[in-house]
Write a protein that holds these residues in place. Structure first.
Motif, PDB file in Angstrom:
ATOM      1  N   HIS A 178       0.855  -1.183   0.000  1.00 43.46           N
ATOM      2  CA  HIS A 178       0.000   0.000   0.000  1.00 43.46           C
ATOM      3  C   HIS A 178       0.896   1.240   0.000  1.00 43.46           C
ATOM      4  O   HIS A 178       1.427   1.636   1.037  1.00 43.46           O
ATOM      5  CB  HIS A 178      -0.916   0.004   1.224  1.00 43.46           C
ATOM      6  CG  HIS A 178      -1.735  -1.246   1.360  1.00 43.46           C
ATOM      7  ND1 HIS A 178      -2.849  -1.489   0.584  1.00 43.46           N
ATOM      8  CD2 HIS A 178      -1.589  -2.329   2.158  1.00 43.46           C
ATOM      9  CE1 HIS A 178      -3.365  -2.656   0.914  1.00 43.46           C
ATOM     10  NE2 HIS A 178      -2.618  -3.193   1.854  1.00 43.46           N
ATOM     11  N   LEU A 179       1.067   1.828  -1.155  1.00 41.61           N
ATOM     12  CA  LEU A 179       1.964   2.970  -1.289  1.00 41.61           C
ATOM     13  C   LEU A 179       1.306   4.247  -0.763  1.00 41.61           C
ATOM     14  O   LEU A 179       0.091   4.310  -0.555  1.00 41.61           O
ATOM     15  CB  LEU A 179       2.372   3.144  -2.754  1.00 41.61           C
ATOM     16  CG  LEU A 179       3.111   1.948  -3.384  1.00 41.61           C
ATOM     17  CD1 LEU A 179       3.435   2.221  -4.840  1.00 41.61           C
ATOM     18  CD2 LEU A 179       4.386   1.620  -2.602  1.00 41.61           C
ATOM     19  N   HIS A 180       2.133   5.257  -0.547  1.00 44.94           N
ATOM     20  CA  HIS A 180       1.619   6.554  -0.131  1.00 44.94           C
ATOM     21  C   HIS A 180       0.579   7.038  -1.139  1.00 44.94           C
ATOM     22  O   HIS A 180       0.789   6.885  -2.348  1.00 44.94           O
ATOM     23  CB  HIS A 180       2.772   7.557  -0.042  1.00 44.94           C
ATOM     24  CG  HIS A 180       2.332   8.923   0.392  1.00 44.94           C
ATOM     25  ND1 HIS A 180       2.063   9.215   1.705  1.00 44.94           N
ATOM     26  CD2 HIS A 180       2.089  10.054  -0.327  1.00 44.94           C
ATOM     27  CE1 HIS A 180       1.682  10.477   1.788  1.00 44.94           C
ATOM     28  NE2 HIS A 180       1.686  11.010   0.576  1.00 44.94           N
ATOM     29  N   PRO A 181      -0.562   7.567  -0.660  1.00 47.66           N
ATOM     30  CA  PRO A 181      -0.842   8.058   0.697  1.00 47.66           C
ATOM     31  C   PRO A 181      -1.648   7.109   1.575  1.00 47.66           C
ATOM     32  O   PRO A 181      -2.369   7.577   2.468  1.00 47.66           O
ATOM     33  CB  PRO A 181      -1.637   9.331   0.413  1.00 47.66           C
ATOM     34  CG  PRO A 181      -2.462   8.963  -0.787  1.00 47.66           C
ATOM     35  CD  PRO A 181      -1.564   8.080  -1.630  1.00 47.66           C
ATOM     36  N   ALA A 182      -1.567   5.814   1.374  1.00 52.43           N
ATOM     37  CA  ALA A 182      -2.424   4.891   2.112  1.00 52.43           C
ATOM     38  C   ALA A 182      -2.283   5.048   3.627  1.00 52.43           C
ATOM     39  O   ALA A 182      -3.285   5.170   4.348  1.00 52.43           O
ATOM     40  CB  ALA A 182      -2.122   3.456   1.691  1.00 52.43           C
ATOM     41  N   ALA A 183      -1.058   5.020   4.137  1.00 49.55           N
ATOM     42  CA  ALA A 183      -0.858   5.129   5.585  1.00 49.55           C
ATOM     43  C   ALA A 183      -1.358   6.478   6.094  1.00 49.55           C
ATOM     44  O   ALA A 183      -2.048   6.559   7.119  1.00 49.55           O
ATOM     45  CB  ALA A 183       0.616   4.949   5.924  1.00 49.55           C
ATOM     46  N   PHE A 184      -1.024   7.539   5.388  1.00 51.30           N
ATOM     47  CA  PHE A 184      -1.487   8.874   5.772  1.00 51.30           C
ATOM     48  C   PHE A 184      -3.010   8.944   5.759  1.00 51.30           C
ATOM     49  O   PHE A 184      -3.628   9.469   6.691  1.00 51.30           O
ATOM     50  CB  PHE A 184      -0.890   9.911   4.827  1.00 51.30           C
ATOM     51  CG  PHE A 184      -1.497  11.288   4.973  1.00 51.30           C
ATOM     52  CD1 PHE A 184      -1.170  12.090   6.047  1.00 51.30           C
ATOM     53  CD2 PHE A 184      -2.395  11.759   4.026  1.00 51.30           C
ATOM     54  CE1 PHE A 184      -1.746  13.353   6.188  1.00 51.30           C
ATOM     55  CE2 PHE A 184      -2.964  13.017   4.153  1.00 51.30           C
ATOM     56  CZ  PHE A 184      -2.638  13.814   5.235  1.00 51.30           C
ATOM     57  N   ASP A 185      -3.636   8.407   4.720  1.00 50.79           N
ATOM     58  CA  ASP A 185      -5.097   8.432   4.629  1.00 50.79           C
ATOM     59  C   ASP A 185      -5.741   7.715   5.810  1.00 50.79           C
ATOM     60  O   ASP A 185      -6.744   8.178   6.372  1.00 50.79           O
ATOM     61  CB  ASP A 185      -5.560   7.785   3.323  1.00 50.79           C
ATOM     62  CG  ASP A 185      -5.289   8.644   2.097  1.00 50.79           C
ATOM     63  OD1 ASP A 185      -4.992   9.852   2.255  1.00 50.79           O
ATOM     64  OD2 ASP A 185      -5.375   8.102   0.973  1.00 50.79           O
ATOM     65  N   ASP A 186      -5.169   6.566   6.196  1.00 53.51           N
ATOM     66  CA  ASP A 186      -5.712   5.827   7.331  1.00 53.51           C
ATOM     67  C   ASP A 186      -5.597   6.639   8.627  1.00 53.51           C
ATOM     68  O   ASP A 186      -6.543   6.711   9.419  1.00 53.51           O
ATOM     69  CB  ASP A 186      -4.980   4.497   7.502  1.00 53.51           C
ATOM     70  CG  ASP A 186      -5.350   3.475   6.436  1.00 53.51           C
ATOM     71  OD1 ASP A 186      -6.289   3.736   5.659  1.00 53.51           O
ATOM     72  OD2 ASP A 186      -4.689   2.421   6.380  1.00 53.51           O
ATOM     73  N   CYS A 187      -4.434   7.234   8.832  1.00 53.46           N
ATOM     74  CA  CYS A 187      -4.192   7.972  10.080  1.00 53.46           C
ATOM     75  C   CYS A 187      -5.079   9.205  10.182  1.00 53.46           C
ATOM     76  O   CYS A 187      -5.628   9.502  11.253  1.00 53.46           O
ATOM     77  CB  CYS A 187      -2.720   8.346  10.187  1.00 53.46           C
ATOM     78  SG  CYS A 187      -1.630   6.910  10.358  1.00 53.46           S
ATOM     79  N   ILE A 188      -5.223   9.918   9.088  1.00 55.81           N
ATOM     80  CA  ILE A 188      -6.052  11.126   9.151  1.00 55.81           C
ATOM     81  C   ILE A 188      -7.528  10.754   9.297  1.00 55.81           C
ATOM     82  O   ILE A 188      -8.296  11.464   9.962  1.00 55.81           O
ATOM     83  CB  ILE A 188      -5.793  12.038   7.930  1.00 55.81           C
ATOM     84  CG1 ILE A 188      -6.261  13.465   8.242  1.00 55.81           C
ATOM     85  CG2 ILE A 188      -6.457  11.520   6.674  1.00 55.81           C
ATOM     86  CD1 ILE A 188      -5.774  14.498   7.257  1.00 55.81           C
ATOM     87  N   ALA A 189      -7.933   9.625   8.729  1.00 54.30           N
ATOM     88  CA  ALA A 189      -9.319   9.179   8.892  1.00 54.30           C
ATOM     89  C   ALA A 189      -9.608   8.850  10.355  1.00 54.30           C
ATOM     90  O   ALA A 189     -10.669   9.219  10.892  1.00 54.30           O
ATOM     91  CB  ALA A 189      -9.580   7.964   8.009  1.00 54.30           C
ATOM     92  N   VAL A 190      -8.686   8.166  11.013  1.00 48.24           N
ATOM     93  CA  VAL A 190      -8.866   7.848  12.427  1.00 48.24           C
ATOM     94  C   VAL A 190      -8.849   9.119  13.269  1.00 48.24           C
ATOM     95  O   VAL A 190      -9.668   9.292  14.186  1.00 48.24           O
ATOM     96  CB  VAL A 190      -7.788   6.857  12.910  1.00 48.24           C
ATOM     97  CG1 VAL A 190      -7.902   6.627  14.418  1.00 48.24           C
ATOM     98  CG2 VAL A 190      -7.911   5.522  12.180  1.00 48.24           C
ATOM     99  N   ALA A 191      -7.937  10.037  12.959  1.00 44.39           N
ATOM    100  CA  ALA A 191      -7.865  11.293  13.708  1.00 44.39           C
ATOM    101  C   ALA A 191      -9.168  12.077  13.590  1.00 44.39           C
ATOM    102  O   ALA A 191      -9.675  12.630  14.579  1.00 44.39           O
ATOM    103  CB  ALA A 191      -6.692  12.135  13.207  1.00 44.39           C
ATOM    104  N   ARG A 192      -9.721  12.128  12.395  1.00 43.40           N
ATOM    105  CA  ARG A 192     -10.994  12.838  12.208  1.00 43.40           C
ATOM    106  C   ARG A 192     -12.125  12.167  12.997  1.00 43.40           C
ATOM    107  O   ARG A 192     -12.942  12.839  13.629  1.00 43.40           O
ATOM    108  CB  ARG A 192     -11.354  12.877  10.727  1.00 43.40           C
ATOM    109  CG  ARG A 192     -10.553  13.875   9.908  1.00 43.40           C
ATOM    110  CD  ARG A 192     -11.194  14.072   8.537  1.00 43.40           C
ATOM    111  NE  ARG A 192     -10.514  15.096   7.758  1.00 43.40           N
ATOM    112  CZ  ARG A 192      -9.778  14.861   6.674  1.00 43.40           C
ATOM    113  NH1 ARG A 192      -9.612  13.606   6.248  1.00 43.40           N
ATOM    114  NH2 ARG A 192      -9.193  15.848   6.028  1.00 43.40           N
TER     115      ARG A 192
END
Length: 301
Positions: free
Chosen positions: A112-126
């Motif tokens: 899972h290339l970028h932005p997969a990890a970022f997308d997951d983290c920001i979704a959880v943060a929201r």
């Protein structure tokens, strides 16, 4: 620079996770890393329980408790790690801060290339932030993701009370400073950094993208209070220093701390190395203070 307890930790780590592990296949790296994490796992403090559940579609481990919730993003070069790798660290943060903790099992590279990890983290943060203020805390790659989330969510409805970044890789210049001075440091080398940096993209890392390299943002205003911690003997050491300086220059509240004689991934040594124990106390004390809207006691801006 490195004292005897830290050398003992380095040797114990090398016995489980040899220095050449980054040259192995991804499956082999993960198997070795998971074995190493099990060897260092300290168990839960008495009375701590956790529940695995999805948040915003992302697998998470939740240590229920009062808010503001701490969102912990684990290290592992965007390649290894998960809900087990930093499980006991999160449990101890839960007990020592008295706050609830959520650890996100974000997607890993190279599948899972970028932005997969970022997308997951920001979704959880929201999602977590929809219920009240949050704190961000992460180590290494997780520190990168925390900062990226903080940049993306500033000036939004999500209120981030503070972020604590432990030996983060934030996209600094790998051809100068600590990247060269500590290019062959124990626990993490410059070559390791470059490997993990590029595998996140399947190609050379893009430049100027704050979701990849928060240090390369052009705007450091309106970021939450930040404690950025370097391990002195780490090619990434300058990243935390430079990041805190940019926030301060933009009028924000940030502190850089360099942990003398410590090495990358020292949080696993928090029960065996006095310097690492002191740093972990610094982290939990900072989170506790930020949760109350205070700057960490005894520290100066």
């Amino acid at each position: 620079m490195i004292d005897e307890p830290t050398w003992a930790f380095i040797k114990a780590t090398d016995a489980e996770y040899p220095p050449d592990t980054a040259t192995l296949t991804i499956a082999q790296q993960r198997a070795i890393y998971d074995r190493m994490c099990r060897a260092f796992h300290r168990g839960y403090p008495a009375g701590v329980v956790a529940e695995d559940r999805a948040i915003a579609g992302v697998p998470c481990r939740v240590f229920d408790g009062p808010g503001p919730m701490v969102l912990y993003l684990h290290g592992g070069g965007f390649v290894v790690g998960g809900l087990e790798s930093h499980d006991d660290i999160c449990a101890e943060i839960r007990v020592r801060t008295g706050l609830g903790v959520v650890c996100a099992d974000y997607r890993l590279s190279p599948e899972h290339l970028h932005p997969a990890a970022f997308d997951d983290c920001i979704a959880v943060a929201r999602a977590v932030g929809a219920d009240g203020p949050i704190l961000l805390c992460g180590d290494s790659a997780g520190g990168n993701l925390c900062a990226a989330v903080a940049h993306a969510l500033r000036r939004t409805a999500v209120k981030i009370l503070g972020q604590v970044l432990a030996y983060p890789g934030l996209g600094g210049d790998s051809d100068k400073g600590s990247y060269l001075t500590h290019a062959h440091a124990p626990m993490l080398t410059r070559d390791d950094v470059l490997f993990y940096k590029n595998i996140r993209h399947g190609a050379p890392s893009p430049q100027g993208d704050a979701t990849v390299s928060p240090l390369q943002d052009t705007d450091f205003s309106d970021l939450p209070p930040t404690l950025a911690i370097s391990a002195q003997c780490d090619p990434l050491a300058d990243d935390a220093r430079d990041y805190a300086a940019k926030i301060t220059a933009a009028g924000g509240c940030a502190l850089w701390v360099e942990e003398a004689g410590l090495v990358h991934a020292y949080l696993r040594a928090r029960h065996t190395v006095p310097r690492a124990a002191a740093s972990f106390t610094r982290i939990v004390d900072a989170l506790s203070a930020m949760a109350k809207g205070q700057w960490p006691q005894g520290e100066t801006k």
